[in-house]
Scaffold this motif. Sequence first.
Motif, PDB file in Angstrom:
ATOM      1  N   ASN A 203       0.827  -1.200   0.000  1.00  0.00           N
ATOM      2  CA  ASN A 203       0.000   0.000   0.000  1.00  0.00           C
ATOM      3  C   ASN A 203       0.870   1.262   0.000  1.00  0.00           C
ATOM      4  OD1 ASN A 203       0.898   0.383   2.652  1.00  0.00           O
ATOM      5  ND2 ASN A 203      -0.978  -0.435   3.579  1.00  0.00           N
ATOM      6  N   THR A 204       0.225   2.408   0.079  1.00  0.00           N
ATOM      7  CA  THR A 204       0.948   3.688  -0.019  1.00  0.00           C
ATOM      8  C   THR A 204       1.869   3.925   1.169  1.00  0.00           C
ATOM      9  OG1 THR A 204      -1.025   4.751   0.930  1.00  0.00           O
ATOM     10  CG2 THR A 204      -0.770   4.840  -1.459  1.00  0.00           C
ATOM     11  N   GLU A 205       1.624   3.238   2.294  1.00  0.00           N
ATOM     12  CA  GLU A 205       2.493   3.370   3.466  1.00  0.00           C
ATOM     13  C   GLU A 205       3.672   2.390   3.422  1.00  0.00           C
ATOM     14  OE1 GLU A 205      -1.038   3.231   4.014  1.00  0.00           O
ATOM     15  OE2 GLU A 205      -0.898   5.427   3.940  1.00  0.00           O
ATOM     16  N   GLY A 206       3.739   1.615   2.355  1.00  0.00           N
ATOM     17  CA  GLY A 206       4.821   0.644   2.221  1.00  0.00           C
ATOM     18  C   GLY A 206       4.559  -0.663   2.942  1.00  0.00           C
ATOM     19  N   GLU A 207       3.341  -0.839   3.436  1.00  0.00           N
ATOM     20  CA  GLU A 207       2.985  -2.058   4.164  1.00  0.00           C
ATOM     21  C   GLU A 207       2.555  -3.147   3.192  1.00  0.00           C
ATOM     22  OE1 GLU A 207       1.153   0.265   8.087  1.00  0.00           O
ATOM     23  OE2 GLU A 207      -0.153  -0.339   6.418  1.00  0.00           O
ATOM     24  N   LEU A 208       2.953  -4.378   3.469  1.00  0.00           N
ATOM     25  CA  LEU A 208       2.573  -5.515   2.647  1.00  0.00           C
ATOM     26  C   LEU A 208       1.314  -6.170   3.200  1.00  0.00           C
ATOM     27  CD1 LEU A 208       6.074  -7.198   2.103  1.00  0.00           C
ATOM     28  CD2 LEU A 208       4.885  -5.605   0.583  1.00  0.00           C
ATOM     29  N   PHE A 209       0.457  -6.621   2.296  1.00  0.00           N
ATOM     30  CA  PHE A 209      -0.730  -7.356   2.721  1.00  0.00           C
ATOM     31  C   PHE A 209      -1.073  -8.408   1.670  1.00  0.00           C
ATOM     32  CE2 PHE A 209      -2.310  -3.796   0.234  1.00  0.00           C
ATOM     33  CZ  PHE A 209      -3.363  -4.318  -0.514  1.00  0.00           C
ATOM     34  N   MET A 210      -1.813  -9.412   2.093  1.00  0.00           N
ATOM     35  CA  MET A 210      -2.205 -10.512   1.213  1.00  0.00           C
ATOM     36  C   MET A 210      -3.633 -10.301   0.706  1.00  0.00           C
ATOM     37  SD  MET A 210       0.385 -12.573   1.007  1.00  0.00           S
ATOM     38  CE  MET A 210      -0.390 -14.068   0.350  1.00  0.00           C
ATOM     39  N   GLY A 211      -3.911 -10.847  -0.469  1.00  0.00           N
ATOM     40  CA  GLY A 211      -5.254 -10.763  -1.014  1.00  0.00           C
ATOM     41  C   GLY A 211      -5.373 -11.533  -2.314  1.00  0.00           C
ATOM     42  N   PHE A 212      -6.594 -11.554  -2.846  1.00  0.00           N
ATOM     43  CA  PHE A 212      -6.881 -12.228  -4.114  1.00  0.00           C
ATOM     44  C   PHE A 212      -7.462 -11.201  -5.093  1.00  0.00           C
ATOM     45  CE2 PHE A 212      -6.956 -15.494  -0.939  1.00  0.00           C
ATOM     46  CZ  PHE A 212      -6.521 -16.655  -1.554  1.00  0.00           C
ATOM     47  N   ILE A 213      -6.909 -11.109  -6.294  1.00  0.00           N
ATOM     48  CA  ILE A 213      -7.488 -10.252  -7.326  1.00  0.00           C
ATOM     49  C   ILE A 213      -8.776 -10.897  -7.823  1.00  0.00           C
ATOM     50  CG2 ILE A 213      -7.220  -9.334  -9.660  1.00  0.00           C
ATOM     51  CD1 ILE A 213      -4.216  -9.101  -9.108  1.00  0.00           C
ATOM     52  N   ARG A 214      -9.876 -10.169  -7.712  1.00  0.00           N
ATOM     53  CA  ARG A 214     -11.165 -10.677  -8.161  1.00  0.00           C
ATOM     54  C   ARG A 214     -11.600 -10.087  -9.496  1.00  0.00           C
ATOM     55  NH1 ARG A 214     -10.649 -14.989  -5.683  1.00  0.00           N
ATOM     56  NH2 ARG A 214     -11.769 -15.401  -3.736  1.00  0.00           N
ATOM     57  N   GLY A 215     -11.039  -8.938  -9.860  1.00  0.00           N
ATOM     58  CA  GLY A 215     -11.414  -8.297 -11.114  1.00  0.00           C
ATOM     59  C   GLY A 215     -11.188  -6.810 -11.025  1.00  0.00           C
ATOM     60  N   ILE A 216     -11.961  -6.057 -11.790  1.00  0.00           N
ATOM     61  CA  ILE A 216     -11.859  -4.599 -11.760  1.00  0.00           C
ATOM     62  C   ILE A 216     -13.257  -3.992 -11.657  1.00  0.00           C
ATOM     63  CG2 ILE A 216      -9.689  -4.444 -13.051  1.00  0.00           C
ATOM     64  CD1 ILE A 216     -11.463  -3.733 -15.507  1.00  0.00           C
ATOM     65  N   SER A 217     -13.285  -2.765 -11.162  1.00  0.00           N
ATOM     66  CA  SER A 217     -14.553  -2.053 -11.069  1.00  0.00           C
ATOM     67  C   SER A 217     -14.885  -1.404 -12.407  1.00  0.00           C
ATOM     68  CB  SER A 217     -14.455  -0.972  -9.984  1.00  0.00           C
ATOM     69  OG  SER A 217     -13.589   0.073 -10.424  1.00  0.00           O
ATOM     70  N   GLU A 218     -16.064  -0.801 -12.491  1.00  0.00           N
ATOM     71  CA  GLU A 218     -16.461  -0.122 -13.728  1.00  0.00           C
ATOM     72  C   GLU A 218     -15.506   1.022 -14.064  1.00  0.00           C
ATOM     73  OE1 GLU A 218     -18.826  -1.140 -15.778  1.00  0.00           O
ATOM     74  OE2 GLU A 218     -19.224  -2.814 -14.432  1.00  0.00           O
ATOM     75  N   ALA A 219     -14.880   1.593 -13.041  1.00  0.00           N
ATOM     76  CA  ALA A 219     -13.949   2.706 -13.248  1.00  0.00           C
ATOM     77  C   ALA A 219     -12.520   2.226 -13.480  1.00  0.00           C
ATOM     78  CB  ALA A 219     -13.997   3.651 -12.060  1.00  0.00           C
ATOM     79  N   GLY A 220     -12.319   0.907 -13.490  1.00  0.00           N
ATOM     80  CA  GLY A 220     -10.986   0.374 -13.750  1.00  0.00           C
ATOM     81  C   GLY A 220     -10.131   0.177 -12.513  1.00  0.00           C
ATOM     82  N   LYS A 221     -10.726   0.316 -11.325  1.00  0.00           N
ATOM     83  CA  LYS A 221      -9.971   0.071 -10.089  1.00  0.00           C
ATOM     84  C   LYS A 221      -9.831  -1.439  -9.866  1.00  0.00           C
ATOM     85  CE  LYS A 221     -11.242   4.339  -7.686  1.00  0.00           C
ATOM     86  NZ  LYS A 221     -11.786   4.936  -6.435  1.00  0.00           N
ATOM     87  N   LEU A 222      -8.749  -1.810  -9.181  1.00  0.00           N
ATOM     88  CA  LEU A 222      -8.490  -3.218  -8.912  1.00  0.00           C
ATOM     89  C   LEU A 222      -9.318  -3.677  -7.716  1.00  0.00           C
ATOM     90  CD1 LEU A 222      -6.649  -5.552  -9.959  1.00  0.00           C
ATOM     91  CD2 LEU A 222      -5.066  -4.949  -8.113  1.00  0.00           C
ATOM     92  N   VAL A 223     -10.074  -4.750  -7.891  1.00  0.00           N
ATOM     93  CA  VAL A 223     -10.904  -5.293  -6.826  1.00  0.00           C
ATOM     94  C   VAL A 223     -10.147  -6.451  -6.172  1.00  0.00           C
ATOM     95  CG1 VAL A 223     -13.088  -6.388  -6.217  1.00  0.00           C
ATOM     96  CG2 VAL A 223     -13.015  -4.645  -8.024  1.00  0.00           C
ATOM     97  N   ILE A 224      -9.838  -6.299  -4.883  1.00  0.00           N
ATOM     98  CA  ILE A 224      -9.054  -7.299  -4.148  1.00  0.00           C
ATOM     99  C   ILE A 224      -9.888  -7.840  -2.993  1.00  0.00           C
ATOM    100  CG2 ILE A 224      -6.958  -7.733  -2.808  1.00  0.00           C
ATOM    101  CD1 ILE A 224      -5.628  -5.445  -4.305  1.00  0.00           C
ATOM    102  N   LEU A 225      -9.917  -9.157  -2.885  1.00  0.00           N
ATOM    103  CA  LEU A 225     -10.553  -9.805  -1.748  1.00  0.00           C
ATOM    104  C   LEU A 225      -9.545  -9.895  -0.617  1.00  0.00           C
ATOM    105  CD1 LEU A 225     -13.013 -11.381  -0.558  1.00  0.00           C
ATOM    106  CD2 LEU A 225     -11.927 -13.461  -1.453  1.00  0.00           C
ATOM    107  N   LEU A 226      -9.851  -9.221   0.491  1.00  0.00           N
ATOM    108  CA  LEU A 226      -8.953  -9.177   1.637  1.00  0.00           C
ATOM    109  C   LEU A 226      -9.366 -10.216   2.682  1.00  0.00           C
ATOM    110  CD1 LEU A 226      -8.881  -5.277   1.944  1.00  0.00           C
ATOM    111  CD2 LEU A 226      -7.184  -6.728   0.814  1.00  0.00           C
TER     112      LEU A 226
END
Length: 243
Positions: A203-226
């Motif tokens: 993320n923007t703070e440099g922190e690492l996190f786990m997740g699954f890419i599920r797709g994108i939103s209508e605006a093109g944002k990345l949808v991640i399952l946390l």
Amino acid sequence: MHIIKLNAIDSTNSYLKKLSATRTLEDYTVVITRQQTRGRGQMGTSWASEAGKNLTFSVYKKISCIRKEELFYLSMATSLAIVSALKKFNVPQLKIKWPNDILSANLKICGVLIESIIKKGELDAAVIGMGLNVNQTDFDGLPNAGSLKLATGTTYNLDELMYSIVGELKNHEKLITDRTLIPLKSRYEEALFRKDKPSTFKNTEGELFMGFIRGISEAGKLVILLEDEVQKEFDLKEVKLMY
């Protein structure tokens, strides 16, 4: 298709944008150069390319059929067009790393930068810049970079590749002009790198996190399952997918 060939230029995108401001351009006007001295990528990053060995070009595309907030559909169509073209040249294991990097066997072989041209407050056209690593084999200091030659062992004709990509761009443009946007989005999501696989993000703070890419939103944002089955949308500036 009108083609302008240059020996060297700072940025094909910048050149084409300036040209469009001073004259009326034919749809699919292409500016291609042997050497791009100040190539630009997403979020102000630079794109370095060995002169004469890679494909660096920009396409002027009239695109008034979509709204400003729908510009990401052009990004999706462009990414899919590049993948379709490269499949014809037997480039293996092609994927799209959100938003529009093209990978072969997990190595980045192509970057895309799309810049909109607004007239009277509405989207009128776009400049689609592409940097494709073709015959370059040395990427010192760039462990995640690859090229077509590294992937296949073949030396490619740059003009042939360019014509194939532009041809596929014309084919995929029809999905936008016909407003078949849902199938376009579905095809893009199917080609996403690491979709539905456990992945590490920063993320923007440099922190690492786990997740699954599920797709994108209508605006093109990345949808991640946390964790805890929470889905969240991230903009380009908000998250980085780690290799």
